[in-house]
Design a protein around this motif. Sequence first.
Motif, PDB file in Angstrom:
ATOM      1  N   GLN A 161       0.839  -1.212   0.000  1.00 34.92           N
ATOM      2  CA  GLN A 161       0.000   0.000   0.000  1.00 34.92           C
ATOM      3  C   GLN A 161       0.872   1.261   0.000  1.00 34.92           C
ATOM      4  O   GLN A 161       0.600   2.211  -0.723  1.00 34.92           O
ATOM      5  CB  GLN A 161      -0.930  -0.009   1.227  1.00 34.92           C
ATOM      6  CG  GLN A 161      -1.997   1.082   1.202  1.00 34.92           C
ATOM      7  CD  GLN A 161      -2.974   0.904   0.031  1.00 34.92           C
ATOM      8  OE1 GLN A 161      -3.570  -0.158  -0.135  1.00 34.92           O
ATOM      9  NE2 GLN A 161      -3.099   1.927  -0.817  1.00 34.92           N
ATOM     10  N   ASP A 162       1.934   1.270   0.792  1.00 33.38           N
ATOM     11  CA  ASP A 162       2.857   2.411   0.822  1.00 33.38           C
ATOM     12  C   ASP A 162       3.398   2.714  -0.566  1.00 33.38           C
ATOM     13  O   ASP A 162       3.478   3.871  -0.972  1.00 33.38           O
ATOM     14  CB  ASP A 162       4.075   2.088   1.720  1.00 33.38           C
ATOM     15  CG  ASP A 162       3.793   2.417   3.167  1.00 33.38           C
ATOM     16  OD1 ASP A 162       2.656   2.848   3.464  1.00 33.38           O
ATOM     17  OD2 ASP A 162       4.711   2.231   3.994  1.00 33.38           O
ATOM     18  N   ASP A 195       0.673   4.223  -2.629  1.00 32.05           N
ATOM     19  CA  ASP A 195       0.397   5.595  -2.200  1.00 32.05           C
ATOM     20  C   ASP A 195       1.487   6.551  -2.670  1.00 32.05           C
ATOM     21  O   ASP A 195       1.224   7.699  -3.015  1.00 32.05           O
ATOM     22  CB  ASP A 195       0.274   5.666  -0.674  1.00 32.05           C
ATOM     23  CG  ASP A 195      -0.948   4.910  -0.173  1.00 32.05           C
ATOM     24  OD1 ASP A 195      -1.818   4.579  -1.014  1.00 32.05           O
ATOM     25  OD2 ASP A 195      -1.041   4.639   1.043  1.00 32.05           O
TER      26      ASP A 195
END
Lengths: 442, 312
Positions: B105-106, B109
């Motif tokens: 997810q990082d 993002d």
Amino acid sequence: MSTTTELTETTLLRFATAGSVDDGKSTLVGRLLHDSKSVLTDQLEAVQRASASRGQEGPDLALLTDGLRAEREQGITIDVAYRYFATPRRRFILADTPGHVQYTRNMVTGASTAELTVILVDARNGVVEQTRRHAAIAALLRVPHVVLAVNKMDLVAYEEQVFARIAEEFTAYASELGVPEITAIPISALAGDNVVEPSANMDWYGGPTFLEHLESVPVSHDLAHCHARLPVQYVIRPQTAEHPDYRGYAGQIAAGTFRVGDSVTVLPSGRTTKVTGIDLLGKPVEAAHTPQSVTLLLEDDIDISRGDLLVPSKDAPATTQDIEATVCHVADQPLTVGHRVLLKHGTRTVKAIVKDIPSRLTLDDLSLHPHPGQLVANDIGRVKVRTAQALPVDSYADSRRTGSFILIDPADGTTLTAGMVGESFASPEPVKDEAEDDGWDF
Amino acid sequence: MTTTVATVSEETGAPYTLSHLDALESEAVHIFREVAGEFERPVILFSGGKDSIVMLHLALKAFAPATIPFSLLHVDTGHNFPEVLQYRDRTVAEHNLRLHVASVQDYIDRGVLRERPDGTRNPLQTVPLTEKIQTEKFDAVFGGGRRDEEKARAKERVFSLRDEFSQWDPRRQRPELWQLYNGRHAPGEHVRVFPLSNWTELDVWQYIAREGIELPQIYFAHEREVFQRAGMWLTAGEWGGPRDGETVEKRLVRYRTVGDMSCTGAVDSDATTLEAVITEIAASRLTERGATRADDKMSEAAMEDRKREGYF
């Protein structure tokens, strides 16, 4: 044949296959996996899809075992693969090794951990050069059991005489090499005769089917004749409030038995102490055996670290810096006299130098080539190595674990050579000078 | 459960045999201790799935009564089953372990990775994993991969050298002889280590039963809201399912593998106990990956291709 539905713990047999390109090895492996119901629907469907997309009519069972892109593209097996199947009686780990001569190193790899080797021959051709080569490697690696599978019996009208002649020739040859136990079985992998089910076509054969033999061959260790050996892997020191003084020497027992109370010697230092406790993965036991992973507790707080070998004081091997061994060269770069290498034996890795290569074996006729100067990939030969520190080595004939080593290239870490310490197989008496000996003991 | 354990016969020195589970356990423990003895910064890949749970259990036994000399690494896809994350955190706390997390997810993002049109995040794990290995300078990375899972994995070594880009080259593997594992590597390279190489799915379950190891509840039959896609039952969730035309229904299911929710399917099952699960697996005519993993169906060599790039 049913799958393992019982929750019973069974025993484990590690075995390796060897065979030439067209002798039906893939078919035998496919038959074993298929008939023991180890090929599941989705795997079979994937094989059917792939075979169809390539325009083949039936499913190509070799696709089950050839797992790499390059293998499927070229339709050959280029590397050892490990396969797993089970019957209610036993679990099997099969080292599926390519049969071509240029892959001798793969057969050596597979056979190094095997308790049984299957050598396939085509009933129409009988014992050929490749068969002798495979028998020699099995003997060299000291695989305890050898099975001669005489395949394609359907193509010789299931004739007893054909089988008997091949079995007799092979047994005589392999016994001479020192193969301890040979079982010959007439089969047709394609038709399924004597693989899993007994054959109706060969009622003259009274022995077990191939699978029955695999299920019943002993895998037990006869500890009466074994020297106990524990290469120390790691020192366990919790240093916690609960275990302030715990100091255990962890390792997998390479041979024999250790008991609480035994007098043990630490090699190479030669210091002696007593076993005060044995922990078997967290719980104390009175005795432990190969191949259990254990932790030994000792009476005296002496200097012991990774790489040391614990042995019974009454049965310690000699330590030496000069090792003579039979080796199989497994790397693409050659091994030459003067080569500086690393030698890994048990849990110890030391610097070493190749002092001499007295001979190379010609596998085709098992003749000896003196002072070849170097060994290249797949060569088998005799090598003399000088190590930077003394090592406690056993003869490979006495202990496969503490009599074996590998040579490593210090520059890039490549595994160069597999070594087996001591006299080679089939030497009726120790050979004094290999260079003058024209026999095939090497 | 019937257990025929090691048989030592009455007379001393008589033949002695280990059961298959004891033999596999002993071999795995040997592998853990070799790594502890030879490497500087080993780490265990821990997903909260059954294979990594068994790996951790074996590591705990290998170094008892001391704690294990390894930390854990979880590659978090951002689409995990909540029960599995809870299990992970509970386990880390219970054994006082150190957990590293590499987060997909990082990366999304930050714009480094892009979400795939199919919503599957499994292939996206490779970049966070390999970058974490580099930044943390891990030199040995334990994975729970088993050779019985897949035909490319059948060719995998126990000690598998990866270059500085974490790539696997199946044609340049080191032969593995006896139990002499070669862990030599250059700075920047690392070794993937597979202590469960020789275990099968059934061995893992039998061992879990024998050792009484606790698992996340998703491995056992439970009622769950699922919908069908590509022949698999997927759990509805924020990750992008169900889409139009896919209808959610309540079914009695369990999972055979634990992975990213977007590509890990459930199977119809009423097995609520370990014994029932083992009976079910023994009778199943599908492999665990064939039954429940969409990512392996992408091509004939999907696993080999991902492994070449650094996937575990």
